[in-house]
Design an enzyme around this catalytic site. Structure first.
Site, PDB file in Angstrom:
ATOM      1  N   GLY A   5      -9.026  -8.324  -8.121  1.00 28.33           N
ATOM      2  CA  GLY A   5      -8.806  -8.317  -8.913  1.00 28.33           C
ATOM      3  C   GLY A   5      -9.458  -9.969  -8.824  1.00 28.33           C
ATOM      4  O   GLY A   5      -9.116 -10.677  -9.768  1.00 28.33           O
ATOM      5  N   ASP A  45     -12.197 -10.808  -9.915  1.00 28.04           N
ATOM      6  CA  ASP A  45     -13.133 -11.001 -11.474  1.00 28.04           C
ATOM      7  C   ASP A  45     -12.189 -11.127 -12.001  1.00 28.04           C
ATOM      8  O   ASP A  45     -12.558 -11.987 -13.486  1.00 28.04           O
ATOM      9  CB  ASP A  45     -13.483 -10.221 -11.187  1.00 28.04           C
ATOM     10  CG  ASP A  45     -15.130 -10.808  -9.995  1.00 28.04           C
ATOM     11  OD1 ASP A  45     -14.611 -11.394  -8.957  1.00 28.04           O
ATOM     12  OD2 ASP A  45     -15.613  -9.397  -9.589  1.00 28.04           O
ATOM     13  N   GLY A 105       7.188  -1.837   2.694  1.00 34.39           N
ATOM     14  CA  GLY A 105       7.153  -0.669   3.783  1.00 34.39           C
ATOM     15  C   GLY A 105       6.474   0.489   3.304  1.00 34.39           C
ATOM     16  O   GLY A 105       6.827   1.219   3.807  1.00 34.39           O
ATOM     17  N   GLU A 122     -10.729   3.544  -4.028  1.00 32.42           N
ATOM     18  CA  GLU A 122     -10.423   3.841  -4.890  1.00 32.42           C
ATOM     19  C   GLU A 122     -11.212   4.870  -5.672  1.00 32.42           C
ATOM     20  O   GLU A 122     -10.923   5.760  -6.002  1.00 32.42           O
ATOM     21  CB  GLU A 122     -10.010   2.889  -5.774  1.00 32.42           C
ATOM     22  CG  GLU A 122      -8.730   2.393  -4.855  1.00 32.42           C
ATOM     23  CD  GLU A 122      -7.989   1.115  -6.022  1.00 32.42           C
ATOM     24  OE1 GLU A 122      -7.098   0.158  -5.243  1.00 32.42           O
ATOM     25  OE2 GLU A 122      -8.766   0.837  -6.931  1.00 32.42           O
TER      26      GLU A 122
END
Length: 913
Positions: free
Chosen positions: A23, A25, A55, A89
């Site tokens: 994020g 970058d 949540g 990821e």
């Protein structure tokens, strides 16, 4: 790819695309652009800051979202590998990638694939932050596998889209809260206007309740009688999100647009408008739209926007070489970084394109997949054969011109591109055109530029103009209306092939051609109106050669003209401009013949061998240029010079000049006139704006009535003793330079606009008076006035006196009154040993006197009436027999006895210390 609701993708996939990125970058630049672009194409995309629900465990949702996505976009950046989240990821993406249902595409954002593969460079530094974490080995393997996938490389240089959007105001990108924004985007054909408008539209459209991008307005509106109606239908259908909207007439469409648009905030782009009717049918007034709406127009014709009242007009800038290379590489190679062996050839293509996006895209697509030999052949072809797709796009601007503007355009393209504006105007006016208006129209249509006082034109537009001239008879130059190619002109002239088709010739050569008899070839060009010759061999002898000049000539410019006069056979009844600089011409007509040039307006004989000139032969002359005419001894001026506006003369042997018959002079420039002893100005010269006179022997100069004179320069006039102005002064004089003169007194009365004053080396000047000027600071030249005795500054905008005022050793009278911006006196004023009178009356901001004021041993009078001075320094007690003018209260406060006395200007307080 499409959204999940109507996509062909298997329904088990919740998302079309999953974005994996670091994020800090990329989130606020590349990722945001990519995400919005995917959204506009109805591609359902997962981006963590958009989809994570409060949540829930982020890791669980992320893993599930990766499994529920068909495609993955992995954006590798410099700090990507520092995030364990990104790397986890990536592990999941690589796991899913190995199945047949998922596909991953890496994007290398400002990093090399090899850096990701080997974890070297910036990627290696970022990865090193994990130390010996347990998962490091798996992460390394995942990075290597991802780097081996086919993807894209993006250098973090000026992002095309981001730079294109830059000229659009920030307020437009975020919408308008209280108003309707109407903005124009103007530029030449193929210059990227539509691309820019589309980029802005895609970036901000999610902020509006309705949107419509109406393309090709010009083309659609003219395609049929119902063109405007079809545009209105499209506009309404887009905004209402309803298909099949139909209006019965353009008038009905206007009413419906007004009714619909007032209730919702909309974003509208009207692309490629070229007529006011189109704007009035689709966006007639700002009150048609709800506040907060935005309407963007793109056009080649700025006047259309001006006529519609569009206040903010942005010019599209052509691409820089760096931006052009990036765009070209995307089309030629499918990536930003080119194949290394094509780098040199790519630069040649970009040089040819000249920053024009259309040409870059066309050439990139054409050369894609071709080998080096094919590239070289294509580049060589472009040198002689223009790119037709670009030419057709550009020609639309030409087709829409009126006939006389078309001719002006062709003249600029073939003959005048790169010329100073004033020369282009002279040439075009000589040929019978309304040149100023014509050039303005061409500039508004994005066909020419006028910058730095020169007429410019993009190389492709020049190619277009020249192609238009040549294409009717591509292999028969003698039938062309304009000739500018050296070899073609030589062939036509040497072989006597001239025809009536030729209207203009521009010929320049430095070659020694023994077939100089070719000049005879001009005789058949009976319609030739424009002839611009440059034979760059000054010492050529033209023996037994008879020059024929067509009588139709209106504009004749011949630099280094080799003959001593104009040919006897030439009947110049149509000649408007004659320019023969650096020529051998001695007199206009051989044997002293007197042919009157009734239509001549512009005459330039700079640096010629001219000896005499009779202006009675040129009764309508407006501009005369005789610079460097070093043997000119006679200039006959008479009542025939009533229209003369500009006169430039330098380095001549003239002794007198009489301008009393030239009341319409605007510019008079007399430079290095070493023999000049007399200049007689008109009694009234109300149009004169500039007068320059240097190196003369003048003793006096009487300007007469010159109310519009702005610039007066008298330099190196060593004998000049007197300058006379009219009683009402020079109200518009802004700049005055007098240097190296013998003047003893200079009184500048009523010069309220004077801002610049230079009196360099006027060493004999004893008295200087300035009344009501705009001078704020004295120039350094004040220190050259070694004999200045009286300095009077009245009602000037002076902010301060010279810091080293004591260098004016002879000054004994300093009068500074009603100078409301003057604040304080320099301390060195106390060192002026000869100062007798110091007057500061009504200098309202002066609040104190220098502490050493009492050391002015010669001071006899001090006037501080109307100043803000509230106390007198102690040193003032050292002054003896000095008259002090000031308020009674001030003097009494300082312990002086005073008495009221009356003077011609009212009451004042007087005391002798």
């Amino acid at each position: 790819m499409a959204s999940s609701s109507n996509s062909s993708i298997h329904k088990s996939f919740k998302y079309d695309v999953f974005l994996n990125f670091r994020g800090e970058d990329t989130r606020s630049n590349f990722i945001d652009h990519l995400y919005y672009a995917l959204q506009q194409k109805s591609i359902y995309t997962y981006k963590d800051d958009e989809r994570i629900k409060k949540g829930e465990r982020i890791s669980d949702e992320l893993l599930g979202s990766i499994e529920d996505s068909k495609f993955y976009s992995i954006v590798f950046s410099k700090n990507y590998a520092s995030s364990s989240w990104c790397l986890d990821e990536l592990l999941k993406i690589i796991e899913c990638q190995k199945t047949t249902e998922h596909t991953a595409y890496p994007v290398f954002y400002d990093v090399e694939p090899s850096e990701v593969r080997k974890q070297s460079g910036a990627v290696g530094e970022a990865f090193a932050k994990h130390g010996n974490e347990e998962a490091a080995g798996k992460w390394r393997e995942a990075l290597k596998e991802a780097a081996d996938l086919a993807g894209w490389e993006l250098k973090n240089t000026a992002d095309g889209e981001e730079d294109d959007v830059a000229p659009i105001p920030t307020s437009l990108r975020s919408g308008f809260d209280d108003d309707v924004g109407m903005i124009g985007i103007k530029g030449m054909g193929g210059g990227g206007k539509t691309t820019l408008a589309r980029a802005v539209f895609d970036q901000i459209s999610n902020q509006f309740q309705g949107k419509s991008f109406v393309e090709n307005v010009r083309e659609v509106s003219k395609a049929s009688m119902s063109g405007l109606k079809s545009l209105q239908n499209q506009f309404l259908s887009d905004v209402l999100n309803e298909k099949g909207v139909r209006v019965s007439s353009v008038h009905d469409g206007k009413n419906m647009i007004k009714r619909v648009m007032r209730s919702r905030k909309v974003l509208v782009v009207l692309d490629d408008v070229d007529h006011i009717d189109q704007l009035e049918a689709l966006a007639g007034e700002s009150n048609w739209f709800k506040p907060g709406s935005a309407v963007i127009f793109t056009t080649r014709d700025e006047q259309v926007l001006v006529a519609h009242g569009v206040k903010l007009i942005c010019n599209v800038k052509l691409l820089s070489d760096t931006e052009g290379i990036c765009l070209f590489n995307r089309y030629a190679f499918g990536r930003v970084i080119p194949i290394e062996r094509y780098t040199r050839l790519s630069k040649q293509v970009i040089r040819y394109a000249g920053g024009l996006p259309l040409t870059i895209r066309v050439l990139g697509s054409f050369l894609c997949g071709k080998n080096e030999l094919e590239w070289m052949d294509a580049i060589e072809r472009l040198k002689t054969i223009p790119l037709m797709k670009t030419m057709k796009k550009l020609e639309l601007s030409y087709i829409g011109l009126e006939e006389d503007y078309k001719q002006i355009f062709l003249d600029v393209a073939c003959l005048l591109q790169g010329e100073p504006k004033y020369l282009a105007l002279e040439a075009l006016e000589s040929c019978g055109f309304y040149a100023r208006n014509g050039l303005r129209v061409l500039e508004q249509r994005s066909l020419i530029t006028i910058g730095d006082k020169h007429v410019g034109m993009h190389d492709h537009i020049r190619e277009l103009g020249r192609n238009i001239v040549r294409r009717l008879h591509p292999d028969k130059p003698k039938k062309h209306s304009r000739l500018w190619i050296e070899e073609e002109i030589e062939d036509i002239l040497a072989n006597d092939l001239g025809t009536k088709a030729t209207r203009c010739i521009r010929y320049s050569t430095h070659k020694i051609n023994p077939e100089i008899r070719m000049i005879k070839g001009l005789r058949k060009m009976q319609a030739l109106g424009f002839l611009d010759m440059f034979l760059g061999i000054f010492f050529w002898e033209f023996k037994d050669i008879i020059l024929y000049l067509p009588d139709a000539l209106r504009y004749l410019r011949w630099s280094l003209y080799p003959f001593k006069s104009l040919p006897k056979t030439f009947q110049p009844n149509n000649l408007v401009a004659l320019s023969m600089p650096y020529s051998r011409i001695v007199q206009l007509w051989e044997g002293g013949e007197r042919k009157v040039l009734n239509k001549l307006r512009f005459l330039n004989l700079d640096y010629s061998d001219l000896k005499t000139l009779d202006l009675e032969l040129t009764p309508n002359l407006e501009k005369l240029t005789l610079e460097g005419c070093h043997i000119l001894v006679e200039l006959h001026m008479s009542v025939a010079c009533l229209k003369l506006r500009s006169f430039y003369l330098s380095d001549s042997k003239l002794r007198t000049l009489d301008f009393r018959s030239t009341p319409n002079l605007e510019v008079l420039d007399l430079d290095i006139c070493k023999d000049l002893v007399e200049v007689h100005m008109p009694d009234r010269c109300v149009n004169l704006r500039s007068l320059q006179l240097t190196n003369s022997k003048l003793r006096t100069l009487d300007l007469g009535l010159t109310p519009n004179l702005k610039d007066l320069c008298l330099t190196f006039c060593y004998d000049l003793e007197q300058l006379h102005m009219a009683d009402d002064g020079c109200q518009k004089l802004a700049s005055l330079t007098i240097s190296h003169s013998k003047m003893r007194s200079l009184c500048l009365w009523l010069t309220p606009n004077l801002q610049y004053l230079n009196l360099n080396h006027c060493s004999l000047l004893e008295r200087l008076t300035l009344l009501d000027t705009k001078i704020k600071h004295f120039p350094d030249s004040i220190y050259t006035l070694k004999h200045l005795k009286i300095l009077q500054l009245i009602s000037c905008e002076l902010e301060k006196l010279p810091e080293d005022i004591d260098r004016l050793e002879c000054l004994h009278d300093l009068l500074v009154t009603k100078c409301k911006h003057l604040r304080n006196l320099p301390n060195k004023i106390c060192k002026m040993k000869r100062l007798k009178y110091l007057n500061l009356r009504y200098c309202i901001q002066v609040a104190k006197l220098p502490e050493g004021i009492g050391h002015l041993e010669c001071l006899k009078e001090l006037d501080i009436e109307g100043t803000s001075i509230s106390y007198l320094p102690q040193s003032i007690l050292l002054l003896k027999g000095v008259r002090i003018y000031g308020s009674r209260e001030l003097l009494q406060l300082c312990g002086f006895t005073s008495e009221i006395q009356t003077s011609g200007c009212g009451f004042y307080c007087y005391v002798e210390v």
